[in-house]
Every structure is written in C-alpha cells, then in structure tokens.
Enzyme design. Structure first.
Site, short mmCIF file in Angstrom:
data_model
loop_
_atom_site.label_atom_id
_atom_site.label_comp_id
_atom_site.label_asym_id
_atom_site.label_seq_id
_atom_site.Cartn_x
_atom_site.Cartn_y
_atom_site.Cartn_z
N ASP A 154 43.82 33.85 40.88
CA ASP A 154 42.99 35.01 40.56
C ASP A 154 42.81 35.07 39.04
O ASP A 154 43.36 35.94 38.35
CB ASP A 154 43.62 36.30 41.10
CG ASP A 154 42.62 37.44 41.14
OD1 ASP A 154 41.46 37.24 40.74
OD2 ASP A 154 43.00 38.54 41.58
N HIS A 168 44.69 45.18 45.03
CA HIS A 168 43.55 45.59 44.21
C HIS A 168 43.09 46.99 44.60
O HIS A 168 43.04 47.32 45.79
CB HIS A 168 42.44 44.56 44.32
CG HIS A 168 42.86 43.20 43.84
ND1 HIS A 168 42.32 42.04 44.30
CD2 HIS A 168 43.82 42.85 42.93
CE1 HIS A 168 42.89 41.01 43.70
NE2 HIS A 168 43.81 41.48 42.86
N HIS A 189 45.58 40.16 32.96
CA HIS A 189 46.99 39.79 32.99
C HIS A 189 47.25 38.47 33.72
O HIS A 189 48.39 38.10 33.96
CB HIS A 189 47.88 40.91 33.58
CG HIS A 189 47.39 41.50 34.87
ND1 HIS A 189 47.12 42.84 35.00
CD2 HIS A 189 47.15 40.95 36.07
CE1 HIS A 189 46.72 43.09 36.24
NE2 HIS A 189 46.75 41.96 36.92
N ASN A 190 46.20 37.74 34.09
CA ASN A 190 46.31 36.36 34.62
C ASN A 190 45.36 35.50 33.81
O ASN A 190 44.19 35.33 34.18
CB ASN A 190 45.89 36.28 36.10
CG ASN A 190 46.92 36.82 37.06
OD1 ASN A 190 47.92 37.38 36.65
ND2 ASN A 190 46.66 36.66 38.35
N SER A 205 52.75 51.96 41.59
CA SER A 205 52.36 51.96 43.00
C SER A 205 51.55 53.22 43.30
O SER A 205 51.37 54.10 42.46
CB SER A 205 53.60 51.92 43.89
OG SER A 205 54.22 53.21 43.93
N HIS A 213 52.81 44.03 33.72
CA HIS A 213 51.47 44.37 34.21
C HIS A 213 51.52 45.41 35.31
O HIS A 213 50.49 45.92 35.74
CB HIS A 213 50.73 43.12 34.69
CG HIS A 213 51.06 42.68 36.10
ND1 HIS A 213 52.34 42.47 36.54
CD2 HIS A 213 50.25 42.40 37.15
CE1 HIS A 213 52.30 42.07 37.80
NE2 HIS A 213 51.06 42.02 38.20
#
Length: 408
Positions: free
Chosen positions: A67, A151, A256-257, A290, A315
């Site tokens: 991703d 997501h 963050h990827n 969360s 993240h």
C-alpha cells in the site's frame, strides 16, 4: 532515553519478539545505516509495521510495502460540536452512501486529475504498453475510493475547543499494490504483471541500488503512487466537507508507507518507513487511534532522541490481535466465518459507550485489537508533542466481510 538498543535495533515501547526478529533481519541486509522500531510496532511482511530502516543509496520495495503512500489526512473545519452532533447519524449515513468503501465505486462519477498527465507514467510505458494501460486504467477507476481493512473516514471533536475535524486513512489502492508486486516480480526475474507468489513474512528485504535502472524506475513509480494517494485523500476530504457544508481552515497530510531522501548525521540517506510517520522538528502529523479511542495532531520536537529516531514516530496505536484472531477465519465461498475472539455485540457496545456513530467495520477493526494510543504516545514523549486531542463521534469503514485484495 525512552528506547532500548536490542542487538543494534533501537526499540521504542514494549518489544514484540517477532517484529524485533524481522527488524534484525532488515538490519543485517544491505547497506543499512540504522534500524528502528516505533512503539506501535508489530509483525509485517519482510519489514515490520512500525519499522524504519535507513539505507545508504538503496531502496526497498518490500519495505515500503504493497500500500504505497498509505497515510492520513486531517482537516479542522469551521464547525463546532453543537453544529454536528445533533445530525451525526444523518451525516454518517450520507458518508456511507456517497463515498466508495471496499473494492468498487458506489457511483459512476469519473474522477479526473492532472496526475494522469504526470511524466512519471513513462516508467510504465518503458515496461510495456499493456503494463502502462492496465495500471493507468486501474488508477483512474479507483481514484478517490477508500478501500477496506483499517481504512476509514472519521468525524472528530477537538477536546480543547469543540472544533470539528475530519480524518481519513488510505493509500494508493490497486495501483500501488500492483506497482509493488510488479517490481518485486522484476527483482526475481518474473514478468511485471506475472503471478506473484507473495512474500514470506520473515524473508529478507528486497533491495535495489537507487542508481540502478530498476532502483530509479521504482523510486519514480513509488513517488507517483504517493502523489496518487494524496490526490485520493484530497478528493474524499472534499466530499466530506461538502456533506458537512463547511470548509477547512487547517490541514495536515502525511504518508506512513513510503521512502524519503533525507539527511541524517550529515549524509543523504533513504529512509524507508513502513507504518511510521515522519516527525522532523516542527513537522505536523495526524496519528489515528482505534474507533473507540482518541486520535491526535502532533508536532516533532528538536531533541537528541528525535534525531536518534531519524525523525520518525508512530502511525497509530498498533495491533495486538490479528484479524483472524479477532473475527475468525473467513470462507469466501460460503461467506461465513468460524471462530473469532470478538463478537459483533462486544464491538457495538464498546463504540456506543465511547459515543461513536459507526457505519460498517468488522470485529477485526474493533477497539479490542489495538493498543491504547496514549501508551504509544507516552513512549515517544521526547520526540513529539501533542497539539490537539481528537475524539471520534463518527466512524465509517468498509463492511465487515467486504473482499478487497488491496486493503493493506
């Protein structure tokens, strides 16, 4: 210092043995300058989630992951809690109706963008007409879709002022996924669009020298996928602002990827962050918790510890339970699940008690499968400062059993 040095790997938070083992493999492979684990770390494919590997003139497509450019965007709106809370149910219904979650698109709206004229599409032309046409068509089809997995699109209230924020989290969808699998195929001598066997969880990282043809092509393709992810998050954010009937007066947006060219200890390096947020001094980031926890807006500190972290931070809260542990094993032929430690009622009761209006989501994304965000923030107290604390009042995700091969 709040971190440990475990056989050369700098570890924030409570060490997870499997993730530490993966990080040690990363540290021993290639021209590595430094290997780090953020406090939300857990096991991933090849490079652990929450892992940061700093290379000298090398880049890792397995480290960036499938991703590419997954990240967060948050905007502060002109609204206050009293403007939104009385109609939060209707707002979340409209978000679920108008925004595309899962693998497809809920409407026939064609999303065009200057990105499709970007010169870096020449990378795919060089690979072949079929490769170029197939990936560009997929990118056009999925631009502005959120996907599934973890997501989301959330509505928040800032605890300090009562201002309403919107947050979203997703990446480059099928375009990024096929870009990653394609370059991993090329690294093994397979065709770009060939069937990929998939990575072993504990395999060593796949590395390209940045000066090589493949390294340069991957770097350009990764940057294009990153711009695509930004464009998608921008598009979805504009949709939600329109639903709320407001505008943004402040925004924060970060991957963050991804892999960045940065200078550390006076030398240029390639910093591969998988599930880790950049946190240079003064740099602002959005870190999500969360569905039953706070999220935060943070700013990087100018400290020795942040320099040691190569200006990296968490993240999110970090998983403590796998999807299968939480929701059970899915049989896609019969579309039934068996096993699973978290029930739908447990999840619904938890989010209701926290005051969240939930649309979609399965028990594999329930609050029980994540750490508390404050725990991982505390571990990084010397590297980041919390600017704003955001409490979710509305959460929208893909449905519980939505099949999406590009979700993570």
């Amino acid at each position: 210092m709040a971190y440990q040095n475990i056989d050369g790997v700098l570890v924030w938070g409570q060490p997870d043995e499997s993730a530490v083992s993966q990080a040690k493999t990363c540290a021993a492979t290639g021209s590595v300058v430094r290997t780090l684990l953020m406090a939300d770390h857990h096991k991933g494919y090849s490079q652990p989630i929450g892992g940061v590997v700093v290379y000298d003139r090398q880049i890792s497509p397995s480290g960036v992951g499938y991703d590419i450019g997954c990240g967060n965007k948050a905007v502060r709106t002109l609204l206050h809690a009293d403007d939104v809370k009385p109609r939060i149910g209707r707002i979340m219904d409209e978000i679920a109706r108008r925004i595309s979650f899962g693998v497809g698109r809920v409407n026939d709206e064609r999303v065009d963008h200057d990105l499709f004229d970007d010169p870096d599409w020449d990378v795919y032309k060089a690979l072949g007409k079929q490769e170029h046409d197939k990936l560009k068509a997929l990118a056009r089809e999925q631009l502005g879709t959120v996907g599934s997995g973890n997501h989301f699109v959330d509505i928040f209230v800032e605890q300090e002022t009562g201002r309403v924020w919107i947050g979203n989290h997703f990446g480059s969808r099928g375009f990024g996924h096929k870009t990653a699998s394609g370059f991993l195929n090329l690294a093994e001598g397979r065709e770009f669009l060939g069937k990929a066997p998939g990575e072993s969880m504990d395999q060593a990282p796949v590395l390209f020298d940045l000066s090589s043809e493949l390294g340069d092509m991957y770097y350009r393709a990764m940057k294009l996928a990153g711009r695509y992810a930004y464009a998608g998050r921008d598009y979805v954010m504009d949709q939600v602002l329109a639903i709320l009937g407001t505008e943004a007066d402040f925004e924060v947006h970060n991957h963050h990827n991804y892999a960045w060219k940065e200078t550390h200890d006076g030398k240029e390096a390639i910093v591969v962050r998988k599930g880790a947020t950049p946190s240079a001094p003064g740099q602002i980031g959005f870190i999500g918790g969360s569905m039953g926890d706070i999220s935060v807006i943070v700013r990087g500190k100018d400290t020795a510890e942040n320099r040691d972290a190569c200006y990296s931070t968490v993240h999110g809260a970090g998983r403590i339970m796998s999807r299968t542990q939480a929701a059970g094993k899915m049989n896609w032929k019969t579309r039934t699940r068996s096993g699973g430690q978290i029930s739908l009622r447990q999840m619904q009761d938890a989010v209701q008690a926290f005051g969240v209006e939930l649309r979609g989501a399965g028990t594999d994304e329930s609050p029980f499968v994540y750490r508390r965000l404050q725990e991982v923030l505390d571990a990084h107290a010397e590297t980041i400062e919390v600017m704003h604390v955001l409490k979710p009042i509305g959460v929208c995700m893909a449905g519980a059993d939505e099949f999406d091969p590009y979700k993570d």
